[in-house]
Design an enzyme around this catalytic site. Structure first.
Site, PDB file in Angstrom:
ATOM      1  N   ASP A  20       0.835  -1.204   0.000  1.00  0.00           N
ATOM      2  CA  ASP A  20       0.000   0.000   0.000  1.00  0.00           C
ATOM      3  C   ASP A  20       0.873   1.259   0.000  1.00  0.00           C
ATOM      4  O   ASP A  20       1.986   1.242   0.517  1.00  0.00           O
ATOM      5  CB  ASP A  20      -0.897  -0.023   1.248  1.00  0.00           C
ATOM      6  CG  ASP A  20      -2.052   0.960   1.124  1.00  0.00           C
ATOM      7  OD1 ASP A  20      -2.331   1.431  -0.001  1.00  0.00           O
ATOM      8  OD2 ASP A  20      -2.666   1.265   2.160  1.00  0.00           O
ATOM      9  N   ASN A  22       1.374   3.456  -2.867  1.00  0.00           N
ATOM     10  CA  ASN A  22       1.950   3.926  -4.137  1.00  0.00           C
ATOM     11  C   ASN A  22       1.444   5.328  -4.491  1.00  0.00           C
ATOM     12  O   ASN A  22       2.214   6.185  -4.925  1.00  0.00           O
ATOM     13  CB  ASN A  22       1.553   2.982  -5.295  1.00  0.00           C
ATOM     14  CG  ASN A  22       2.226   1.639  -5.191  1.00  0.00           C
ATOM     15  OD1 ASN A  22       3.088   1.435  -4.369  1.00  0.00           O
ATOM     16  ND2 ASN A  22       1.800   0.698  -6.032  1.00  0.00           N
ATOM     17  N   GLY A  23       0.138   5.518  -4.342  1.00  0.00           N
ATOM     18  CA  GLY A  23      -0.474   6.809  -4.713  1.00  0.00           C
ATOM     19  C   GLY A  23       0.067   7.938  -3.853  1.00  0.00           C
ATOM     20  O   GLY A  23       0.431   9.008  -4.359  1.00  0.00           O
ATOM     21  N   HIS A  37       2.799   3.595  -8.926  1.00  0.00           N
ATOM     22  CA  HIS A  37       2.664   2.169  -9.256  1.00  0.00           C
ATOM     23  C   HIS A  37       3.919   1.669  -9.985  1.00  0.00           C
ATOM     24  O   HIS A  37       4.398   0.573  -9.727  1.00  0.00           O
ATOM     25  CB  HIS A  37       1.420   1.922 -10.111  1.00  0.00           C
ATOM     26  CG  HIS A  37       0.147   2.285  -9.398  1.00  0.00           C
ATOM     27  ND1 HIS A  37      -0.108   1.912  -8.104  1.00  0.00           N
ATOM     28  CD2 HIS A  37      -0.948   2.996  -9.789  1.00  0.00           C
ATOM     29  CE1 HIS A  37      -1.294   2.371  -7.725  1.00  0.00           C
ATOM     30  NE2 HIS A  37      -1.819   3.033  -8.739  1.00  0.00           N
ATOM     31  N   LEU A 131      11.177 -20.521  -4.169  1.00  0.00           N
ATOM     32  CA  LEU A 131      10.157 -19.688  -3.511  1.00  0.00           C
ATOM     33  C   LEU A 131       8.863 -19.858  -4.296  1.00  0.00           C
ATOM     34  O   LEU A 131       8.907 -20.007  -5.521  1.00  0.00           O
ATOM     35  CB  LEU A 131      10.591 -18.203  -3.566  1.00  0.00           C
ATOM     36  CG  LEU A 131       9.599 -17.160  -3.043  1.00  0.00           C
ATOM     37  CD1 LEU A 131       9.577 -17.177  -1.501  1.00  0.00           C
ATOM     38  CD2 LEU A 131       9.981 -15.745  -3.498  1.00  0.00           C
ATOM     39  N   GLU A 201       1.183 -13.182  12.405  1.00  0.00           N
ATOM     40  CA  GLU A 201       1.701 -12.025  13.122  1.00  0.00           C
ATOM     41  C   GLU A 201       1.573 -10.828  12.182  1.00  0.00           C
ATOM     42  O   GLU A 201       1.874 -10.929  10.988  1.00  0.00           O
ATOM     43  CB  GLU A 201       3.182 -12.236  13.489  1.00  0.00           C
ATOM     44  CG  GLU A 201       3.404 -13.362  14.472  1.00  0.00           C
ATOM     45  CD  GLU A 201       2.777 -13.075  15.842  1.00  0.00           C
ATOM     46  OE1 GLU A 201       2.749 -11.901  16.259  1.00  0.00           O
ATOM     47  OE2 GLU A 201       2.321 -14.038  16.486  1.00  0.00           O
TER      48      GLU A 201
HETATM   49  C1  FPP Z   1      -1.658   0.256  -3.432  1.00  0.00           C
HETATM   50  O1  FPP Z   1      -1.303   1.601  -3.460  1.00  0.00           O
HETATM   51  C2  FPP Z   1      -1.077  -0.433  -4.567  1.00  0.00           C
HETATM   52  C3  FPP Z   1      -1.799  -1.004  -5.586  1.00  0.00           C
HETATM   53  C4  FPP Z   1      -3.266  -0.999  -5.673  1.00  0.00           C
HETATM   54  C5  FPP Z   1      -1.125  -1.657  -6.717  1.00  0.00           C
HETATM   55  C6  FPP Z   1       0.091  -2.472  -6.369  1.00  0.00           C
HETATM   56  C7  FPP Z   1       0.602  -3.072  -7.620  1.00  0.00           C
HETATM   57  C8  FPP Z   1       1.887  -3.089  -8.015  1.00  0.00           C
HETATM   58  C9  FPP Z   1       3.021  -2.579  -7.212  1.00  0.00           C
HETATM   59  C10 FPP Z   1       2.225  -3.723  -9.324  1.00  0.00           C
HETATM   60  C11 FPP Z   1       2.168  -5.190  -9.169  1.00  0.00           C
HETATM   61  C12 FPP Z   1       2.762  -5.910 -10.301  1.00  0.00           C
HETATM   62  C13 FPP Z   1       2.641  -7.255 -10.443  1.00  0.00           C
HETATM   63  C14 FPP Z   1       3.356  -7.960 -11.529  1.00  0.00           C
HETATM   64  C15 FPP Z   1       1.793  -8.054  -9.558  1.00  0.00           C
HETATM   65  P1  FPP Z   1      -2.469   2.677  -3.487  1.00  0.00           P
HETATM   66  O2  FPP Z   1      -2.769   3.031  -4.908  1.00  0.00           O
HETATM   67  O3  FPP Z   1      -3.637   2.171  -2.702  1.00  0.00           O
HETATM   68  O4  FPP Z   1      -1.768   3.873  -2.740  1.00  0.00           O
HETATM   69  P2  FPP Z   1      -2.485   4.923  -1.769  1.00  0.00           P
HETATM   70  O5  FPP Z   1      -3.038   4.143  -0.608  1.00  0.00           O
HETATM   71  O6  FPP Z   1      -1.344   5.805  -1.364  1.00  0.00           O
HETATM   72  O7  FPP Z   1      -3.514   5.619  -2.579  1.00  0.00           O
END
Ligand code: FPP
Length: 236
Positions: A20, A22-23, A37, A131, A201
């Site tokens: 969580d 990324n945004g 992302h 893995l 955990e």
């Molecule tokens: C949450 O951050 C993240 C996601 C919804 C996407 C995660 C996906 C990836 C990192 C790419 C995965 C790639 C593969 C190959 C599986 P958010 O957008 O909820 O961030 P925020 O809470 O800050 O808004």
């Protein structure tokens, strides 16, 4: 088809991660959310590379929840594009590192290029033993649990675990989660592996996912090592 073959011969942990933040990582830098992302891919690669070197047999990563369909269409499209591009790239890394890649979650609503990419990635990596890397895509624990319960009810047999695995398209049994990590500062499960996390955990870190890496995974494993797991019993 569900096989009973263990995914690895090593003992070790099942670690699950809610990736969580990324945004918010992108917002902090005045970048579009998509940049967050994309940055998250680096963390993914680094974390997986580290996991192979640690006593971890299964790593399950929450990449797209069933509730994520409710995001703006443009963001969903971006995420699906990233997935379609990343699955082959991740599969290539997995082959190099002898990792088995598989995907759990619903498959009937994903765009065709993502479905094709995940089928190919699973086939290319099916013999990996270092893995078991699982991506949860269009995944909802509640939806899986309710479909498994329906299946068991309709068929009159009590094999709930296999019904649950079938409900989220898992092709082999995986032990319960030992350590659940969530990045991004929130402290909730967000409908992830509710059954499998019965005795997990929990480890919450304020780091946004693009700031996570192998070293941060080690921090989480250090904390985990110090926890006393009792599974409802009294220590002797
Ligand atoms: C949450 O951050 C993240 C996601 C919804 C996407 C995660 C996906 C990836 C990192 C790419 C995965 C790639 C593969 C190959 C599986 P958010 O957008 O909820 O961030 P925020 O809470 O800050 O808004």
């Amino acid at each position: 088809m569900i096989t009973e073959t263990p995914t690895t011969t090593n003992d070790g942990l099942h670690v699950a991660i809610i990736m969580d933040g990324n945004g918010r990582w992108a917002n902090k830098r005045n970048l579009p959310r998509s940049a967050g992302h994309h940055a998250g891919i680096r963390s993914l690669r680094d974390t997986v590379e580290a996991a192979v070197q640690r006593p971890i047999h299964t790593l399950t990563l929450y990449a797209f929840s069933s509730d994520n369909w409710q995001r703006p269409q443009s963001e969903v499209r971006t995420l699906m594009r990233i997935l379609a591009a990343q699955l082959p790239a991740q599969a290539a890394n997995c082959v190099r590192q002898n990792i088995r890649l598989s995907v759990i979650g619903r498959r009937d609503r994903l765009p065709e290029p993502v479905i094709q990419a995940l089928i190919r990635a699973e086939a290319r990596t099916m013999h990996g033993t270092s893995l078991h890397l699982r991506f949860a895509l269009d995944y909802s624990a509640r939806d899986s649990l309710s479909r498994a319960a329906q299946h068991v009810g309709n068929n009159g047999n009590g094999d709930f675990l296999h019904a649950l695995m079938r409900a989220y398209n898992a092709d082999c049994p995986v032990p319960d989660v030992d350590l659940l990590i969530r990045t991004g500062g929130e402290q909730r499960l967000s409908d992830f592996l509710l059954w499998e996390c019965a005795y997990a955990e929990l480890y919450f870190t304020p780091d946004y996912w693009p700031d996570f890496n192998g070293m941060k995974l080690d921090d989480a494993l250090d904390v985990f090592e110090k926890r006393q797991r009792r599974f409802g019993t009294i220590p002797v």
